[in-house]
Design a protein around this motif. Sequence first.
Motif, PDB file in Angstrom:
ATOM      1  N   ASN A   2     -11.933 -15.455  -3.746  1.00 17.78           N
ATOM      2  CA  ASN A   2     -11.390 -15.132  -2.431  1.00 17.78           C
ATOM      3  C   ASN A   2      -9.878 -14.878  -2.498  1.00 17.78           C
ATOM      4  N   GLU A   3      -9.322 -14.486  -1.374  1.00 17.86           N
ATOM      5  CA  GLU A   3      -7.910 -14.123  -1.295  1.00 17.86           C
ATOM      6  C   GLU A   3      -6.997 -15.257  -1.747  1.00 17.86           C
ATOM      7  N   GLN A   4      -7.276 -16.465  -1.283  1.00 15.56           N
ATOM      8  CA  GLN A   4      -6.425 -17.609  -1.628  1.00 15.56           C
ATOM      9  C   GLN A   4      -6.484 -17.923  -3.123  1.00 15.56           C
ATOM     10  N   LYS A   7      -4.517 -15.267  -4.901  1.00 19.65           N
ATOM     11  CA  LYS A   7      -3.090 -15.523  -4.677  1.00 19.65           C
ATOM     12  C   LYS A   7      -2.585 -16.581  -5.652  1.00 19.65           C
ATOM     13  N   TYR A  48       0.978  -8.813  -4.520  1.00 17.88           N
ATOM     14  CA  TYR A  48      -0.335  -9.207  -4.024  1.00 17.88           C
ATOM     15  C   TYR A  48      -0.204  -9.873  -2.654  1.00 17.88           C
ATOM     16  N   ARG A  49       0.831 -10.675  -2.482  1.00 20.27           N
ATOM     17  CA  ARG A  49       1.060 -11.290  -1.163  1.00 20.27           C
ATOM     18  C   ARG A  49       1.263 -10.203  -0.099  1.00 20.27           C
ATOM     19  N   CYS A  52      -2.025  -8.581   0.824  1.00 22.58           N
ATOM     20  CA  CYS A  52      -2.837  -9.410   1.728  1.00 22.58           C
ATOM     21  C   CYS A  52      -2.454  -9.192   3.193  1.00 22.58           C
ATOM     22  N   ARG A  53      -1.309  -8.603   3.431  1.00 18.58           N
ATOM     23  CA  ARG A  53      -0.854  -8.351   4.795  1.00 18.58           C
ATOM     24  C   ARG A  53      -0.867  -6.854   5.132  1.00 18.58           C
ATOM     25  N   PHE A  60      -3.512  -0.823   2.337  1.00 21.03           N
ATOM     26  CA  PHE A  60      -4.171  -1.707   1.373  1.00 21.03           C
ATOM     27  C   PHE A  60      -4.337  -1.002   0.029  1.00 21.03           C
ATOM     28  N   THR A  64      -2.519  -2.044  -3.362  1.00 18.68           N
ATOM     29  CA  THR A  64      -3.361  -2.412  -4.487  1.00 18.68           C
ATOM     30  C   THR A  64      -2.956  -1.622  -5.731  1.00 18.68           C
ATOM     31  N   SER A 109     -10.840  -3.329  -7.068  1.00 18.08           N
ATOM     32  CA  SER A 109     -10.569  -3.479  -5.641  1.00 18.08           C
ATOM     33  C   SER A 109     -10.108  -2.154  -5.025  1.00 18.08           C
TER      34      SER A 109
END
Length: 130
Positions: A2-4, A7, A48-49, A52-53, A60, A64, A109
């Motif tokens: 997952n994203e977290q 990260k 990458y942070r 995510c926004r 995106f 990426t 991705s």
Amino acid sequence: MNEQELKQRAYTFALRIIDLADSLPQSRTGNVIANQVIRSGTSVAANYRALCRAKSRADFINKTSIVEEEADESSFWLQLLIDRGLLAARRVEPLLTEANELTAIFVASRKTASGRQRPFENRKPRIENP
């Protein structure tokens, strides 16, 4: 993943890159490569942070691509360290493997996100004229 988790993985990669760069010899070559690998390696996590926004699918995909390029550039500098013998290969190879895996994750991705967009030319009109 997952994203977290990604990260955290990118952040841990950045920390490991900094530690590796600090262990390089204080020479012209060592200093140049240290600066470059720190820039690209920490950029993976920072960008990458930002990814995510992302504000749109296009944003995106663009972000990426940036992360993908930075991860791949990190692979380049790490391989150069091995090939020049500035550090023992056994010390650098785990980071090189991680850089290559991160690159592969971001390539996949980007391709997935890009594949979800249908090009304008291939769209059929909703109403067909007789």
